[in-house]
Design an enzyme around this catalytic site. Structure first.
Site, PDB file in Angstrom:
ATOM      1  N   HIS A 105      33.929  40.828  36.160  1.00 58.32           N
ATOM      2  CA  HIS A 105      33.942  41.963  37.075  1.00 58.32           C
ATOM      3  C   HIS A 105      33.478  41.573  38.479  1.00 58.32           C
ATOM      4  O   HIS A 105      32.721  42.289  39.125  1.00 58.32           O
ATOM      5  CB  HIS A 105      33.139  43.141  36.513  1.00 58.32           C
ATOM      6  CG  HIS A 105      33.873  43.827  35.412  1.00 58.32           C
ATOM      7  ND1 HIS A 105      33.877  43.347  34.113  1.00 58.32           N
ATOM      8  CD2 HIS A 105      34.661  44.928  35.419  1.00 58.32           C
ATOM      9  CE1 HIS A 105      34.622  44.146  33.369  1.00 58.32           C
ATOM     10  NE2 HIS A 105      35.126  45.105  34.135  1.00 58.32           N
TER      11      HIS A 105
ATOM     12  N   GLU B  83      46.003  34.216  32.498  1.00 59.00           N
ATOM     13  CA  GLU B  83      45.909  35.416  33.323  1.00 59.00           C
ATOM     14  C   GLU B  83      46.690  36.560  32.697  1.00 59.00           C
ATOM     15  O   GLU B  83      46.376  37.721  32.924  1.00 59.00           O
ATOM     16  CB  GLU B  83      46.481  35.148  34.717  1.00 59.00           C
ATOM     17  CG  GLU B  83      45.643  34.215  35.544  1.00 59.00           C
ATOM     18  CD  GLU B  83      46.220  34.012  36.936  1.00 59.00           C
ATOM     19  OE1 GLU B  83      45.424  33.699  37.834  1.00 59.00           O
ATOM     20  OE2 GLU B  83      47.451  34.150  37.127  1.00 59.00           O
TER      21      GLU B  83
ATOM     22  N   CYS C  55      51.185  38.147  44.461  1.00 59.95           N
ATOM     23  CA  CYS C  55      49.850  37.579  44.267  1.00 59.95           C
ATOM     24  C   CYS C  55      49.054  37.471  45.566  1.00 59.95           C
ATOM     25  O   CYS C  55      47.867  37.151  45.537  1.00 59.95           O
ATOM     26  CB  CYS C  55      49.943  36.224  43.592  1.00 59.95           C
ATOM     27  SG  CYS C  55      50.575  36.323  41.909  1.00 59.95           S
TER      28      CYS C  55
END
Length: 119
Positions: free
Chosen positions: A69, A108, A25
């Protein structure tokens, strides 16, 4: 107590730069996020709603215009844009506009969820 929820989706990138460099991550990566907002009320309005779902279009606009985005570290000016951070941030945004907001959940991945729910 009456409870309603509505689900929203967006895709965005982030990077958890405070993690060790070998942590997956810590690298730039993205998710297809799922956001669920929960509203609660002991009473219903004159139309029989906790809140009309159409009013939650403002949250969809916020998500589409601000988060979708985007690179979330830049949006929030933070190195720690975790799912937990997002849940609290979106909760705060919602609570200002929808006093009935009780919780926000963020996914997620299909198997992971974070939630912010005040006491």
């Amino acid at each position: 107590m009456y409870t309603i929820t509505k689900e929203f989706h967006f895709s965005a990138s982030h990077q958890l730069t405070d993690l060790p460099s070998d942590h997956q991550c810590a690298r730039l990566h993205g998710h297809n996020y799922v956001v669920v907002v929960e509203l609660k009320s002991e009473t219903l309005n004159q139309f029989g709603f906790v809140r009309d779902y159409q009013e939650l279009a403002a949250l969809k606009s916020y998500i589409d215009d601000t988060l979708d985005h985007r690179h979330l570290n830049e949006v929030f000016k933070s190195d720690a844009v975790t799912a937990e951070f997002l849940a609290k941030s979106i909760f705060d945004w919602c609570k200002k506009r929808f006093p009935e907001t009780a919780a926000v959940r963020i996914s997620e991945t299909p198997k992971t969820w974070a939630e912010y729910r005040p006491r």
